[in-house]
Design a protein around this motif. Structure first.
Motif, PDB file in Angstrom:
ATOM      1  N   SER A  39       0.832  -1.203   0.000  1.00 55.01           N
ATOM      2  CA  SER A  39       0.000   0.000   0.000  1.00 55.01           C
ATOM      3  C   SER A  39       0.871   1.260   0.000  1.00 55.01           C
ATOM      4  CB  SER A  39      -0.919  -0.043   1.236  1.00 55.01           C
ATOM      5  OG  SER A  39      -1.457   1.209   1.554  1.00 55.01           O
ATOM      6  N   SER A  40       1.909   1.255   0.843  1.00 51.86           N
ATOM      7  CA  SER A  40       2.810   2.413   0.918  1.00 51.86           C
ATOM      8  C   SER A  40       3.493   2.687  -0.411  1.00 51.86           C
ATOM      9  CB  SER A  40       3.908   2.160   1.964  1.00 51.86           C
ATOM     10  OG  SER A  40       3.417   2.376   3.249  1.00 51.86           O
ATOM     11  N   GLY A  41       3.894   1.614  -1.090  1.00 53.40           N
ATOM     12  CA  GLY A  41       4.592   1.757  -2.364  1.00 53.40           C
ATOM     13  C   GLY A  41       3.709   2.384  -3.428  1.00 53.40           C
ATOM     14  N   ILE A  42       2.438   1.949  -3.471  1.00 52.18           N
ATOM     15  CA  ILE A  42       1.500   2.495  -4.464  1.00 52.18           C
ATOM     16  C   ILE A  42       1.216   3.966  -4.154  1.00 52.18           C
ATOM     17  CG2 ILE A  42      -0.883   2.331  -5.324  1.00 52.18           C
ATOM     18  CD1 ILE A  42      -0.611  -0.747  -4.917  1.00 52.18           C
ATOM     19  N   ILE A  43       1.045   4.274  -2.870  1.00 56.93           N
ATOM     20  CA  ILE A  43       0.799   5.666  -2.474  1.00 56.93           C
ATOM     21  C   ILE A  43       2.005   6.535  -2.834  1.00 56.93           C
ATOM     22  CG2 ILE A  43       0.617   7.164  -0.436  1.00 56.93           C
ATOM     23  CD1 ILE A  43      -1.276   4.973   0.732  1.00 56.93           C
ATOM     24  N   ARG A  44       3.192   6.015  -2.552  1.00 58.65           N
ATOM     25  CA  ARG A  44       4.419   6.737  -2.886  1.00 58.65           C
ATOM     26  C   ARG A  44       4.492   7.025  -4.379  1.00 58.65           C
ATOM     27  NH1 ARG A  44      10.441   5.403  -0.866  1.00 58.65           N
ATOM     28  NH2 ARG A  44      11.562   6.595  -2.422  1.00 58.65           N
ATOM     29  N   ILE A  72      -9.566   3.298  12.898  1.00 65.44           N
ATOM     30  CA  ILE A  72      -9.582   3.856  11.535  1.00 65.44           C
ATOM     31  C   ILE A  72      -8.174   3.820  10.941  1.00 65.44           C
ATOM     32  CG2 ILE A  72      -9.858   6.011  10.235  1.00 65.44           C
ATOM     33  CD1 ILE A  72     -12.255   6.664  12.012  1.00 65.44           C
ATOM     34  N   MET A  73      -7.189   4.252  11.741  1.00 67.91           N
ATOM     35  CA  MET A  73      -5.804   4.307  11.252  1.00 67.91           C
ATOM     36  C   MET A  73      -5.279   2.911  10.916  1.00 67.91           C
ATOM     37  SD  MET A  73      -4.826   7.397  10.905  1.00 67.91           S
ATOM     38  CE  MET A  73      -3.072   7.095  10.589  1.00 67.91           C
ATOM     39  N   ASN A  74      -5.791   1.913  11.597  1.00 67.15           N
ATOM     40  CA  ASN A  74      -5.344   0.526  11.424  1.00 67.15           C
ATOM     41  C   ASN A  74      -6.123  -0.242  10.382  1.00 67.15           C
ATOM     42  OD1 ASN A  74      -3.166  -0.485  12.703  1.00 67.15           O
ATOM     43  ND2 ASN A  74      -4.172  -0.686  14.681  1.00 67.15           N
ATOM     44  N   PHE A  83      -9.533  -0.935  -3.737  1.00 69.77           N
ATOM     45  CA  PHE A  83      -9.000  -0.616  -2.411  1.00 69.77           C
ATOM     46  C   PHE A  83      -8.345  -1.779  -1.682  1.00 69.77           C
ATOM     47  CE2 PHE A  83     -12.740   2.021  -3.309  1.00 69.77           C
ATOM     48  CZ  PHE A  83     -12.060   3.216  -3.476  1.00 69.77           C
ATOM     49  N   LYS A  84      -8.518  -2.997  -2.209  1.00 68.65           N
ATOM     50  CA  LYS A  84      -8.048  -4.185  -1.502  1.00 68.65           C
ATOM     51  C   LYS A  84      -6.581  -4.033  -1.061  1.00 68.65           C
ATOM     52  CE  LYS A  84      -8.270  -9.128  -1.439  1.00 68.65           C
ATOM     53  NZ  LYS A  84      -8.767 -10.353  -2.017  1.00 68.65           N
ATOM     54  N   ASN A  85      -6.328  -4.375   0.184  1.00 67.73           N
ATOM     55  CA  ASN A  85      -4.994  -4.326   0.805  1.00 67.73           C
ATOM     56  C   ASN A  85      -4.500  -2.913   1.108  1.00 67.73           C
ATOM     57  OD1 ASN A  85      -4.814  -7.108   0.826  1.00 67.73           O
ATOM     58  ND2 ASN A  85      -3.949  -7.162  -1.237  1.00 67.73           N
ATOM     59  N   HIS A  86      -5.274  -1.901   0.778  1.00 67.57           N
ATOM     60  CA  HIS A  86      -4.849  -0.551   1.129  1.00 67.57           C
ATOM     61  C   HIS A  86      -5.212  -0.240   2.581  1.00 67.57           C
ATOM     62  CE1 HIS A  86      -2.837   1.310  -2.178  1.00 67.57           C
ATOM     63  NE2 HIS A  86      -3.674   0.711  -3.005  1.00 67.57           N
ATOM     64  N   SER A  87      -4.295   0.433   3.226  1.00 65.97           N
ATOM     65  CA  SER A  87      -4.495   0.842   4.605  1.00 65.97           C
ATOM     66  C   SER A  87      -5.139   2.223   4.614  1.00 65.97           C
ATOM     67  CB  SER A  87      -3.139   0.896   5.300  1.00 65.97           C
ATOM     68  OG  SER A  87      -3.160   1.855   6.334  1.00 65.97           O
ATOM     69  N   LEU A  88      -6.256   2.346   5.338  1.00 66.38           N
ATOM     70  CA  LEU A  88      -6.939   3.639   5.417  1.00 66.38           C
ATOM     71  C   LEU A  88      -6.042   4.677   6.095  1.00 66.38           C
ATOM     72  CD1 LEU A  88      -9.516   5.281   4.943  1.00 66.38           C
ATOM     73  CD2 LEU A  88     -10.430   4.361   7.071  1.00 66.38           C
ATOM     74  N   GLY A  89      -5.292   4.243   7.112  1.00 67.22           N
ATOM     75  CA  GLY A  89      -4.366   5.150   7.806  1.00 67.22           C
ATOM     76  C   GLY A  89      -3.324   5.717   6.852  1.00 67.22           C
ATOM     77  N   ASN A  90      -2.834   4.876   5.940  1.00 68.37           N
ATOM     78  CA  ASN A  90      -1.879   5.365   4.942  1.00 68.37           C
ATOM     79  C   ASN A  90      -2.510   6.465   4.089  1.00 68.37           C
ATOM     80  OD1 ASN A  90      -0.057   3.492   5.828  1.00 68.37           O
ATOM     81  ND2 ASN A  90      -0.148   2.185   4.017  1.00 68.37           N
ATOM     82  N   LEU A  91      -3.763   6.254   3.704  1.00 71.26           N
ATOM     83  CA  LEU A  91      -4.453   7.245   2.857  1.00 71.26           C
ATOM     84  C   LEU A  91      -4.694   8.539   3.626  1.00 71.26           C
ATOM     85  CD1 LEU A  91      -6.993   4.912   1.012  1.00 71.26           C
ATOM     86  CD2 LEU A  91      -4.996   6.069   0.045  1.00 71.26           C
ATOM     87  N   ILE A  92      -4.972   8.416   4.917  1.00 68.30           N
ATOM     88  CA  ILE A  92      -5.182   9.615   5.731  1.00 68.30           C
ATOM     89  C   ILE A  92      -3.877  10.404   5.850  1.00 68.30           C
ATOM     90  CG2 ILE A  92      -5.684  10.414   8.091  1.00 68.30           C
ATOM     91  CD1 ILE A  92      -7.822   8.166   8.231  1.00 68.30           C
ATOM     92  N   ILE A  93      -2.772   9.705   6.082  1.00 68.91           N
ATOM     93  CA  ILE A  93      -1.479  10.410   6.169  1.00 68.91           C
ATOM     94  C   ILE A  93      -1.142  11.057   4.823  1.00 68.91           C
ATOM     95  CG2 ILE A  93       1.021  10.131   6.521  1.00 68.91           C
ATOM     96  CD1 ILE A  93       0.343   7.944   8.602  1.00 68.91           C
ATOM     97  N   ALA A  94      -1.417  10.347   3.732  1.00 69.06           N
ATOM     98  CA  ALA A  94      -1.157  10.909   2.395  1.00 69.06           C
ATOM     99  C   ALA A  94      -1.988  12.177   2.167  1.00 69.06           C
ATOM    100  CB  ALA A  94      -1.460   9.876   1.315  1.00 69.06           C
ATOM    101  N   ALA A  95      -3.278  12.108   2.522  1.00 73.44           N
ATOM    102  CA  ALA A  95      -4.154  13.271   2.328  1.00 73.44           C
ATOM    103  C   ALA A  95      -3.698  14.436   3.196  1.00 73.44           C
ATOM    104  CB  ALA A  95      -5.599  12.898   2.667  1.00 73.44           C
TER     105      ALA A  95
END
Lengths: 315, 315
Positions: A39-44, A72-74, A83-95
């Protein structure tokens, strides 16, 4: 007692989960930003923000587990092709990185919202990638590719100069003890030491390495505890003060399964007075594959770190 | 004064933005769940939760605008093939639905976190779709397809029986006044009236319709104010008490652009004593396409609603 702990995602968060229970410990976690997988790699790649997964793990480790925001973060989506395997917390930090214009500010805002006990800091706000020279002489770019090669790393560096996040240098200069790990040697611990000014700021501070329980295929195949120590000291440029290793034998059936995957127990050693060992293994079922894995027991690990830290600073 | 306002996303949220400023108004927004387009539509299809966009809009409208959580709930990704155009708030509501097992509970948790002034309720927790019979006799399934046809809707119903979310019936039975809209006639207002027990609970309560400023291509082409009233009363089964319409002429250049897209101003009418009109237009640039759009002015609209509501209940 002020402790700065440097590392990556899972391992470091285990230490934090234990340390937060000690009211006399004030911990700052300094976290690598070289992750390129999942998830982090795709967001990056798609959103152009630093990989949020490792900082997220550590923030949640320092938060109250039961709060709604922690849930929520977890949360990780487990269905739907988008969205499969994406972490909502990662998306919140990205936003929040987009909203505030700063990854470190996003980390701070999320930490505030979760009322974390301690501080989580990215080691740098620069976008950096790991570059490894393998035993064959081949240069491999990027954390995911390096680990995939499953061959010996003879040298590691960053693809460009990384400037430290200023609060990292400040936290190190004010701390009593520094802890490295637990975490992947080349992809969680050492990348922190390669950010400009970090190891220089650490110099003279009592420094403890938490040895890994097991070797990691693709990073530390066949490494003894001594190999781990030598490697960290090579990148650090000076000697560690203490190395905390595990003294407990890992159950045979688990060990056998690890061995099949090229992973061996890192046994503790005698004859080096800076090595201290404690029983601190905990086995737990990995929700990702349902298999039993060995982990550091958060409380035993934190208690060991606290004990050794107190000895080092003469408390 | 307890007001229950029924509608959809954008229009209803405009009313709420105004109403929250009046300390003597306690508002409950009852929101449709028949959206199938955009971020909400993908979430609905892939994650199997009710479309969160409309409730999200209304929750944010009732929250303090500047809070960090409101910014998070409002954030929309604008890059990256995976996340582009997805609303982070929608994903948070979807995740909370999975965590708590209930869409309504997710809405309540988010509302609590944002400390909203008032209450937002989904009209039902059942997964329902709109089915329209068009002038040609064709039956069209789903909100997006119905609007796309751009032809006259002669009948609208739900694809299955929808049970009301219990707090909706409770809020209606305890309120002083009911407000319908503003919002799309067939896709925001009427779907609420087709959920079992809703219009029955409304009967006998003073009811106000907020007329739309403009006709909507694919829903109300060529509709006069009278047509709007007749249509709502047909689905309601009894007469409205008041209709609040806009008395202000829309600037010619904006009107011309709307006309090209098949949208005309809904002019107020004389000779029907339940119709009252106020100047309440505000033009603003739509961030999606950079064009100037006409909207209800939240404060003027809310003040008009409050005035008429007070008259109706003899306050």
């Amino acid at each position: 007692m002020k402790i700065v702990a440097l590392g990556g995602g899972t391992g470091l968060s285990t230490l934090l989960r234990g340390l937060k229970l000690f009211s006399d410990v004030d911990v700052t976690a300094v976290v690598t930003v070289t992750d390129e997988g999942g998830s982090s790699g795709i967001i990056r790649e798609e959103l152009g923000v630093l990989p949020p997964g490792d900082v997220r793990n550590n923030i949640v480790a320092l938060a109250e587990n039961e709060s709604l925001m922690a849930q929520i973060m977890n949360y990780r989506f487990n269905e739907g092709q988008t969205f499969k395997n994406h972490s909502l917390g990662n998306l919140i930090i990205a936003a929040l990185t987009k909203i505030t214009g700063s990854f470190a500010m996003a980390v701070e805002k999320v930490s505030d919202t979760l009322a974390v006990k301690g501080t989580v800091l990215p080691v740098t706000e620069d976008t950096i990638r790991l570059v490894a020279t393998m035993e064959s002489g081949e240069e491999v770019m990027g954390e995911t590719q390096i680990v995939k090669r499953r061959s010996k790393i003879v040298d590691l560096h960053l693809d460009s100069v990384a400037h430290p996040f200023p609060k990292v240098i400040e936290a190190i200069s004010k701390c009593d003890v520094i802890v490295l790990g637990p975490g992947s040697l080349y992809t969680s611990i050492i990348p922190n030491l390669m950010v400009n000014g970090v190891k220089e700021a650490m110099k003279g501070k009592p420094t403890i390495l938490i040895a890994n329980l097991m070797t990691q295929p693709g990073e530390t195949n066949g490494f003894s505890l001594k190999d781990h120590i030598i490697t960290v000291e090579r990148y650090l440029g000076y000697s560690l003060d203490r190395v905390i290793s595990n003294s407990e034998i890992i159950p045979y059936d688990i060990l056998q399964r690890y061995n099949v995957e090229g992973s061996e127990q890192v046994l503790t050693m005698v004859g080096d007075e800076k090595v201290v060992s404690f029983p601190m293994v905990k086995s737990e079922v990995d929700p990702n594959d349902g298999k039993e894995k060995v982990r550091h027991d958060p409380i035993k690990l934190a208690a060991s770190v606290r004990k050794i830290a107190k000895e080092l600073i003469g408390d």
